[in-house]
Design an enzyme around this catalytic site. Structure first.
Site, mmCIF file in Angstrom:
data_model
loop_
_atom_site.group_PDB
_atom_site.id
_atom_site.type_symbol
_atom_site.label_atom_id
_atom_site.label_comp_id
_atom_site.label_asym_id
_atom_site.label_seq_id
_atom_site.Cartn_x
_atom_site.Cartn_y
_atom_site.Cartn_z
ATOM 1 N N GLU A 179 12.263 -11.785 5.706
ATOM 2 C CA GLU A 179 12.999 -11.310 6.867
ATOM 3 C C GLU A 179 14.501 -11.553 6.766
ATOM 4 O O GLU A 179 15.236 -11.285 7.705
ATOM 5 C CB GLU A 179 12.419 -11.963 8.131
ATOM 6 C CG GLU A 179 11.041 -11.413 8.428
ATOM 7 C CD GLU A 179 10.223 -12.305 9.347
ATOM 8 O OE1 GLU A 179 10.129 -11.995 10.527
ATOM 9 O OE2 GLU A 179 9.676 -13.313 8.865
ATOM 10 N N ARG B 229 14.534 -21.224 -4.351
ATOM 11 C CA ARG B 229 13.960 -20.711 -5.596
ATOM 12 C C ARG B 229 13.356 -19.320 -5.362
ATOM 13 O O ARG B 229 12.638 -19.114 -4.392
ATOM 14 C CB ARG B 229 12.858 -21.639 -6.101
ATOM 15 C CG ARG B 229 12.289 -21.185 -7.440
ATOM 16 C CD ARG B 229 10.899 -21.747 -7.653
ATOM 17 N NE ARG B 229 10.925 -23.171 -7.961
ATOM 18 C CZ ARG B 229 11.046 -23.660 -9.189
ATOM 19 N NH1 ARG B 229 11.194 -22.852 -10.206
ATOM 20 N NH2 ARG B 229 11.019 -24.961 -9.379
ATOM 21 N N GLN C 276 11.947 -6.602 -2.037
ATOM 22 C CA GLN C 276 11.750 -7.034 -0.660
ATOM 23 C C GLN C 276 13.082 -7.035 0.100
ATOM 24 O O GLN C 276 13.184 -6.535 1.217
ATOM 25 C CB GLN C 276 11.148 -8.446 -0.701
ATOM 26 C CG GLN C 276 10.914 -9.095 0.609
ATOM 27 C CD GLN C 276 9.740 -8.475 1.328
ATOM 28 O OE1 GLN C 276 9.069 -7.601 0.814
ATOM 29 N NE2 GLN C 276 9.508 -8.905 2.537
ATOM 30 N N LYS D 44 12.419 -20.940 -0.112
ATOM 31 C CA LYS D 44 12.873 -20.750 1.278
ATOM 32 C C LYS D 44 12.169 -19.593 1.992
ATOM 33 O O LYS D 44 11.964 -19.657 3.201
ATOM 34 C CB LYS D 44 14.383 -20.522 1.308
ATOM 35 C CG LYS D 44 15.194 -21.812 1.207
ATOM 36 C CD LYS D 44 16.658 -21.560 1.474
ATOM 37 C CE LYS D 44 17.432 -22.859 1.618
ATOM 38 N NZ LYS D 44 18.867 -22.614 1.790
ATOM 39 N N GLY D 45 11.879 -18.524 1.306
ATOM 40 C CA GLY D 45 11.295 -17.368 1.998
ATOM 41 C C GLY D 45 12.342 -16.283 2.185
ATOM 42 O O GLY D 45 13.490 -16.561 2.536
ATOM 43 N N LYS E 246 11.800 -9.551 -9.459
ATOM 44 C CA LYS E 246 11.585 -8.129 -9.212
ATOM 45 C C LYS E 246 11.054 -7.876 -7.793
ATOM 46 O O LYS E 246 11.621 -7.077 -7.049
ATOM 47 C CB LYS E 246 10.579 -7.598 -10.237
ATOM 48 C CG LYS E 246 10.418 -6.095 -10.221
ATOM 49 C CD LYS E 246 9.503 -5.683 -11.370
ATOM 50 C CE LYS E 246 9.727 -4.246 -11.757
ATOM 51 N NZ LYS E 246 9.076 -3.957 -13.066
#
Ligand code: MOS
Length: 766
Positions: A728, A651, A661, A724-725, A656
Site C-alpha cells: 500500500e 528488505r 506492486q 517492511k511491506g 521484480k
C-alpha cells in the site's frame, strides 16, 4: 536470473511468480471455480430505494419461471442468520446491516431477495420478475444532506485518538507564513476484476465455503457465528484471488445467505454477483473532507499543523479510517492538532480500500505542503527536507528507520527535478503547459502473529503450509523464496499452500503485513529444521562437520555446510534425524502484539501491531513520488506522461514482484487523482456509474511511463528479516503529486478530487 537456475535463491532475487503458469493456463482455481456438479445458481435482487422499507414482495411471476427453485426474502428468512458484530467493534462483519432480517432498507443496492434456480439465466430472470413495493423516505445522501448525523471519532470508538501536541491554535496565529485550505476526496470502488462470488456446499453438518477472501480464518469463525454452528464445521477455501484491495477483507452479508440457501435446498449453491451489485454489496473507499492549516516560520519550519477531517459512513456503522495517525507524524512540528468525525448517511458501509487512511489523508497534507512551498517561494523538496525528522512529533518516539530524504535525493536526480522552473505556467511544450509535482508517501510497517508448517524431505523438496493469502501480490513466490533460501534449495523444489482454513492460521492480507508476518514465521520454522540437522551433524562421529558450532552450519545448494563450504549432502545429514521428512510447526508473535495473539488468530481475530500504534517506537516505510503532467493550453485536457516513485521499505524480498506492486500503486495513485470517483445521484442516494465503462480507470496510454526505484534500506529492529511491506506504499501521496503538478502547469490549485478538465476550463490561460 532465469527461473530454471538451480542456484541458491537469494532474498531479493527478481524471480518470476511461481504461480504464473497456473494463472495463465487456467489451472488456478478462483472463488467461483470449484468443481461442483449441478450447483444451484443464485441471483441477488437489490433495493432500488436508499431508505425506507419493503411493503410487499410479489414473487408469483418469479416463481413461475421455469427452473426457479426458491426465493429468499425477509418474509421467509427473518431470524435465520444471527447478528455478528461489526469489525471495529470486535466482530467479523464488514457491515452490521443484515439484509433479509427485516423489511428495512438502509441503502440503495441492499440485498432484498435471493433467487435460486437450476440455471444462472433462470435465477436472473426470476430476480427481474420480482415485484417489490417500498415505502420510501428521502435519503440523506452524504455531506451537506439534511438528516445526516455527525459524530466525533472519539465518541464513535473507544480506540479512536486524535493526535495532538502543544498549542496549534496559538502557533498558527503567530506564524508568519500560513496555509488554510479545504480539500475533498471522492467515493471510490476497488473493482477487482474477479467479481464478488460465493459458493457453499454442505455435507451433513459440515459446510465448505469457496469465496475469494483476504482472511479465511476470520470468514470461518464469523460465518460459524452467523449460522450458530461450531467453527470446526466450517472450511473456507481461497487459494487464488482475482484482486481484492481490501474488498475481501471482512465478511459481507451475501456469504451467510448463500450458506443458508444451500442448507435449505440440500444442494451446493453458487452466487456470482453482477459488477454493478459489487458497488453496494461489498466495501468501498468513503468520501472525505479535510480542513488543513499550516503555519511556518520564514525558513519553512512548521510551527503549527491542524488537520480536521470528516468521513461519510452508513447509518449504523462507525467505520472510520482516521489517517491523522500518519498525517500528524510525517513532519517535525511542535504544535499539532487533529480531529476526525464521521458522518452517518443512508449508504452502504464503507470499508478498507488500499491504503485506506493514507490515500485520502495525505492528499490534503501533501497538497498543503506544496501550497506552503509556493507561499514561501521555496522548492517543495527543500521544504520537506527542512521538516524532516527522525522522531515523530506527537509522542517523540523514534522511527526505526526513515529514508524519506534519501528517496527525494535519488528521485530529484532520476527525474531531473532541476529543470523545473518554479513559476507556475512557465514550462511549455508547444500548446501544452508542463507541470512537475512531487509528494511524500508513507505507510505503517505492521505485523501480526502468524503460524506456519514447513516440511523438508530427504530428497530435498520442501512444503510450506500457512493460511495466508496471495491477493495477486506475489505472496506464494516470496514465501517460497524464504524457504528455498533458508533450506538451500532451488525454488522449484519448494511448494507453498495458502488460503485454506485447514492450514495453520496467518493474519488477513491487509495493512501490507503478509510478507513481514508470514516470511518471518516461515524463516523461523526453517531455522528449527536447520538447528535439528546441524545439531545432529556437529555431534555425529561420521560427520565431516563433527565438532563444529551448529550455529555456523547452514543449508546451501542441497548440502549442509560449514563456514569454509565443506560439508555433506542434505540427505546424509538429514538421515541422522529422520527416515522420512522433518516437519516443523512454528508460531511467531511479533513486537507489540498481545500475548494471546496466537490464540486469537485461531479464532480468526488478529490484530496488527506497528505503525504509530507501538509504545516504544514508530515504524513506517517511506517514498518520494514525482509526476510530470501536460495540460493543453486551450482544451485543458490533462495528460500524465510520467510518474516516478522512489521507495525505501526495508528488505525487498523479490525485486521484480516488488517493482510491479509499487508500479501498480503509482498507477492507481494517478488514477485516484485524475480518473476515479463513484458518482451519486443525491436525490435517490444511488451510485450511477456502476460499471467499468463509466467508473474511469487508466489504461496503458494514460500513463506511458511508470517508473519505480527501490533504495536499499536495512532495518534490524522491525523483524528478523527486516521486511517492511510494500503493498500500500505506492498509491499514497500520488494524488497530491498530481494536483501539485496541475498547479505548477496552470497556476490553478485543485483541492477536490478527481481532477477533471472542467475544473480547469474558464481559468485564466497562462
Ligand atoms: Mo488492504 S485495504 O489493507 O487490503
Amino acid at each position: 536470473m532465469t527461473d530454471t537456475a538451480e542456484a541458491n535463491v537469494r532474498l531479493g532475487d527478481p524471480l518470476n511468480r511461481i504461480d504464473a503458469q497456473a494463472k495463465v493456463t487456467g489451472a488456478a482455481r478462483y472463488g467461483s471455480d470449484p468443481d461442483i456438479a449441478r450447483p444451484v445458481f443464485a441471483f441477488l435482487a437489490v433495493s432500488s430505494i436508499a431508505r425506507g422499507h419493503i411493503t410487499r414482495i410479489d414473487d408469483r411471476q418469479a416463481r413461475a419461471v421455469s427452473g426457479v427453485l426458491d426465493i429468499l426474502t425477509h418474509e421467509n428468512m427473518a431470524a435465520a442468520i444471527r447478528p455478528v458484530k461489526f469489525i471495529s467493534e470486535g466482530g467479523y462483519m464488514g457491515s452490521s446491516i443484515m439484509p433479509l432480517s427485516s423489511p428495512r432498507v438502509f441503502h440503495a443496492g441492499q440485498i432484498v431477495a435471493v433467487v435460486l434456480a437450476d440455471s444462472f439465466e433462470a435465477a436472473r430472470e426470476g430476480a427481474h420478475r420480482l415485484a417489490i413495493s417500498y415505502a420510501d423516505e428521502t435519503p440523506s445522501a452524504g455531506f451537506d444532506s439534511e438528516g445526516v448525523e455527525v459524530v466525533p471519532g472519539a465518541d464513535a470508538s473507544k480506540e479512536h485518538q486524535d493526535p495532538k501536541i502543544g498549542d496549534a491554535e496559538a502557533a498558527f496565529a503567530a506564524a508568519p507564513v500560513k496555509v488554510d485550505a479545504q480539500y475533498s476526496t471522492p467515493t471510490q470502488h476497488h473493482n477487482p476484476l474477479e467479481l464478488f462470488t460465493t459458493t457453499c456446499a454442505w455435507e451433513a453438518d459440515k459446510l465448505t465455503l469457496w469465496e475469494s477472501s483476504q482472511n479465511v480464518h476470520a470468514f470461518k469463525n464469523g460465518l460459524a457465528q452467523q449460522l450458530g454452528i461450531n467453527p470446526e464445521n466450517v472450511r473456507v477455501i481461497s487459494p487464488y484471488i482475482g484482486g481484492a484491495f481490501g474488498s475481501r477483507g471482512s465478511l459481507t452479508q451475501r456469504t451467510a445467505l448463500i450458506a443458508v440457501a444451500a442448507k435449505r435446498l440440500g444442494r451446493p449453491v453458487k452466487l456470482v454477483a453482477s459488477r454493478d451489485q459489487g458497488f453496494t454489496i461489498a466495501s468501498y473507499r468513503a468520501e472525505t473532507r479535510h480542513h488543513i492549516r499550516l503555519g511556518a516560520d520564514k525558513d519553512g519550519k512548521l510551527q503549527s499543523l491542524t488537520h480536521e477531517a470528516f468521513e461519510v459512513t452508513s447509518r449504523p456503522d462507525p467505520y472510520m479510517v482516521s489517517g491523522t495517525d500518519a498525517s500528524t507524524r510525517l513532519y517535525a512540528c511542535p504544535n499539532v492538532s487533529s480531529k476526525v468525525s464521521i458522518v452517518h448517511a443512508d449508504r452502504s458501509t464503507p470499508g478498507f480500500m488500499r491504503a485506506p487512511p493514507e490515500v485520502p489523508y495525505l492528499f490534503p497534507l501533501e497538497s498543503a505542503m506544496d501550497e506552503l512551498a509556493a507561499a514561501l517561494q521555496m522548492d517543495p523538496v527543500e521544504l520537506r527536507r527542512v521538516n524532516d525528522t527522525k522522531t515523530e512529533p506527537i509522542k517523540g518516539l523514534p522511527y526505526t528507520s526513515r529514508s524519506l530524504m534519501q528517496c527525494f535525493d535519488k528521485g530529484t536526480k532520476a527525474f531531473d527535478w532541476q529543470r523545473r522552473d518554479p513559476r507556475p505556467g512557465s514550462m511549455r511544450d508547444g500548446d501544452w503547459l508542463v507541470g512537475l509535482g512531487c509528494a511524500s508517501t508513507m505507510y505503517p510497517t505492521q505485523m501480526g502473529a502468524a503460524t506456519a508448517r514447513v516440511s523438508l524431505t530427504l530428497s530435498g523438496t520442501a512444503k510450506v503450509q500457512t493460511a495466508a493469502h496471495d491477493i495477486g501480490t506475489g505472496a506464494y513466490t516470496v514465501i517460497a523464496m524464504t524457504a528455498a533460501e533458508r533450506l538451500g534449495l532451488p525454488i522449484q523444489k519448494v511448494t507453498v499452500e495458502l488460503g485454506d482454513t485447514e492450514l495453520p492460521p496467518a493474519p488477513g492480507a491487509g495493512g501490507s503485513n503478509t510478507t513481514a508476518s508470514v516470511c518471518n514465521v516461515v524463516a523461523k520454522a526453517c531455522e528449527e529444521i536447520r538447528a535439528k540437522v546441524a545439531n545432529a551433524a556437529s555431534s555425529a562421529e561420521d560427520s565431516k562437520l563433527k565438532g563444529q558450532d551448529q550455529k555456523a552450519l547452514r543449508f546451501s545448494a542441497g548440502r549442509l555446510v560449514g563456514p569454509d563450504g565443506a560439508g555433506e549432502e542434505l540427505e546424509t545429514a538429514m538421515r541422522r534425524v529422520t527416515n522420512g521428512a522433518i516437519e516443523i510447526y512454528a508460531e511467531n508473535t511479533p513486537h507489540g502484539v498481545k500475548p494471546d495473539a496466537i490464540e486469537k488468530l485461531y479464532q480468526g481475530a488478529q490484530t496488527l501491531a506497528g505503525g504509530a500504534k507501538l509504545q516504544d517506537r514508530i515504524q513506517f516505510a517511506f517514498g518520494a513520488e514525482f509526476v510530470e503532467l501536460r495540460v493543453h493550453r486551450i482544451t485543458r485536457e490533462i495528460r500524465c506522461p510520467r510518474v516516478l516513485g522512489v521507495f525505501a521499505a526495508g528488505r525487498i524480498m523479490n525485486m521484480k514482484t516488488a517493482t510491479s506492486q509499487l508500479m501498480g500503486g503509482l498507477i492507481w495513485g494517478v488514477s485516484s487523482a485524475l480518473h476515479e470517483g463513484t458518482e451519486m445521484d443525491r436525490r435517490y442516494g444511488r451510485f450511477y456509474n456502476t460499471d467499468l465503462a463509466e467508473y474511469l480507470i487508466p489504461v496503458n496510454a494514460d500513463i506511458p511511463a511508470a517508473e519505480v526505484i527501490l533504495l536499499p534500506e536495512e532495518d534490524h529492529e522491525i523483524n528478523e528479516l527486516g521486511i517492511k511491506g510494500i503493498g500500500e506504499l505506492g498509491n499514497v501521496g500520488t494524488n497530491a503529486a498530481v494536483a501539485n503538478a496541475v498547479f505548477h502547469a496552470t497556476g490553478v490549485r485543485i483541492r477536490n478530487l478527481p481532477i477533471r478538465l472542467e475544473q480547469l476550463l474558464g481559468t485564466a490561460s497562462i
